[in-house]
Write an enzyme that holds these catalytic residues in place. Sequence first.
Site, short mmCIF file in Angstrom:
data_model
loop_
_atom_site.label_atom_id
_atom_site.label_comp_id
_atom_site.label_asym_id
_atom_site.label_seq_id
_atom_site.Cartn_x
_atom_site.Cartn_y
_atom_site.Cartn_z
N SER A 240 -11.10 -0.66 -0.56
CA SER A 240 -9.80 -0.68 0.13
C SER A 240 -9.96 -1.01 1.60
O SER A 240 -9.08 -1.62 2.22
CB SER A 240 -9.11 0.69 0.01
OG SER A 240 -8.57 0.87 -1.26
N HIS B 248 -3.52 6.07 3.85
CA HIS B 248 -4.32 4.94 3.36
C HIS B 248 -3.79 3.62 3.90
O HIS B 248 -4.54 2.79 4.46
CB HIS B 248 -4.30 4.96 1.83
CG HIS B 248 -5.21 3.95 1.18
ND1 HIS B 248 -4.82 2.67 0.91
CD2 HIS B 248 -6.48 4.08 0.72
CE1 HIS B 248 -5.81 2.02 0.32
NE2 HIS B 248 -6.83 2.86 0.19
N ASP C 183 10.32 0.04 1.12
CA ASP C 183 9.70 1.14 0.38
C ASP C 183 10.19 1.05 -1.07
O ASP C 183 11.33 1.42 -1.38
CB ASP C 183 10.11 2.48 1.02
CG ASP C 183 9.51 3.67 0.28
OD1 ASP C 183 8.97 3.50 -0.83
OD2 ASP C 183 9.61 4.79 0.82
N ASP D 19 0.84 -1.20 0.00
CA ASP D 19 0.00 0.00 0.00
C ASP D 19 0.88 1.26 0.00
O ASP D 19 1.94 1.26 -0.62
CB ASP D 19 -0.90 -0.04 1.24
CG ASP D 19 -2.25 0.61 1.01
OD1 ASP D 19 -2.30 1.83 0.84
OD2 ASP D 19 -3.26 -0.12 1.01
N ASP E 250 -15.22 -12.25 -5.38
CA ASP E 250 -15.31 -13.57 -4.75
C ASP E 250 -16.05 -13.55 -3.43
O ASP E 250 -16.63 -14.56 -3.03
CB ASP E 250 -13.89 -14.11 -4.52
CG ASP E 250 -13.15 -14.33 -5.82
OD1 ASP E 250 -13.64 -15.10 -6.66
OD2 ASP E 250 -12.09 -13.70 -6.01
#
Length: 594
Positions: free
Chosen positions: A344, A177, A163, A144, A307
Amino acid sequence: MKKLLLLGLFVVGLIWAIASFDGLASQGTYNSIVLDFREDIPAAEIRNQVGEIAETYKVTPRLNSIFSTTDNLYIVRGNREMLDSLKRSELSKYTEYIEPDYQYRALGMPNDPDYSKQWNLKAINAEAAWEETKGSGATVAVIDTGISPVPDLKDTKFVKGYDFVNDRENAADDNGHGTHVAGTVAQSTNNNFGVAGIAYEAQLMPLKVLSASGGGTVADIAEAIKFAADNGATVINMSLGGGGESAAMKEAIEYAHSKGVTIIAAAGNEKRNGASYPARYARVIGVSSTGPSGKPAFYTNYGAGVDISAPGGDKSQNEADGILQHTIDPKTGQPIFAYLQGTSMASPHVAGVAALINATGVKNPDEVTAILLQSARKVEQDDPQNYYGAGYLDAKTAVEMAGNGQISFRDFFRWLRDNGYLNPRFWIDGGVYALLPKLLMVIGSYLLAWFLRKYFPFNWSWGMGAGLVAGSSGLFFLRGLYIFDLPQAPFRVLGSSIPELGTAISGSSALNPIFASIIVPAVLIVLFLGHPQWKWFAIGTSIGVASCLIVSAIASPTLVWFGSGIFARAFLLVNALLCIGLARLAMKDEARVA
């Protein structure tokens, strides 16, 4: 002598330990004391004693509730020191007992003060799952924007990440986020601070592939997937997505799967038919989003690639209907508690439950996937556009099904029972493809045709057979097909009978009165009555529509504009009789057709 001395010391030590051990009976927390006055004590004397307690300890004793009058059960604020003092006082002569007013809590409920705002964890039955496991031993890679060490992640375990945006080991979050997503997976829990996470004893692996603006490249994501697989991750969560298939990412996903990693991804927030990549890949569990009511969130993608569904929040009516976790403010970098919404937010719920499954001993990603999908709660309403996939995520049932690492016949039987498959009404009301009603429609159309044939003889032809199927059930099994990158509407049209065509595009299960009537069969018979072959298709269609309307009237009479009930049932039955009469008239005086 030496042995006797050692034995004596052991016995003395054991006696001392037993005498010193308070045991479960005196463990617990409290901030008030229970005073149960004897029933034979006059009310005036009780008032006297209550007054003395108030004056001596500067507190206000009170009856526990309106039902405490006959029992003389009083509550007073106080601590251990005050409790000991009351027990030593003359008050013991007037009471049956003086004891702590211990605080109990619902089993499995965390002590995090804002846990009550996390409707989403209750929605997936997290508390019951925590009775079995909290995720210890699992490692969840969060691919993320990175993860920042906000205070409510202080007790969460981390392993080395990377990173990939800035090519360095420190995968700190500069967007918020990723930290929010990580909180849903494994927020520090039972720490008397903030909120809770699902698999809060699992380890987090921060892998930053998205920049501060939220964007990232396929190359970085693919490398992060391989990094996770090579460094001990058991679950990967990707709350990200986009268009375009990538060979590099697909290869990375296959590699991670071969290394035993369960991969979960968000379906996307474009409200379109078809999940985003990477949720669409075969080895990835694609997750759609629901709100507090359990309905699909207004933004969620659906169809191919979905799914399972999980709470993702829907703030269209209320901010608190989002998903609450501890993250950072992207403008200041300071920790904040924020309500966010999106697939998300839904995806890490599934990742967290996958980690709980891992902790029970089930590691194989195919087995984890099977447990997640089979344990999902059945969706009560029709889902022709596949908003829910296998159903609602259920942590409790998933952990139970995982058991000792095997899916037993008993577990599968329970799944069948809980999802309605063993209930005859499930088949009457409509299962995955409404199997029984469809079969009844087809069989009914053939029985009607055989009945009419007795009075109006004809030979069977492809036209009659095709008409019976088109009018009664259509190629209904096609409605459940979801093929990547293909629109779903053509499958719904091909999988619909003539009465269902009016709502096939929208995916509704209600019937349009224009199509679910005599109108279409009448038009077909007028057009083809003079044709030697096609007239039998038109006649078969009329009989098939009649069968469809009869079964629909019995099973689920719902009409667009008119709803369901007696009027809908009457409308369908009357039009069914008209269709039979129309077929009879069309067959009258017709010669036998080879």
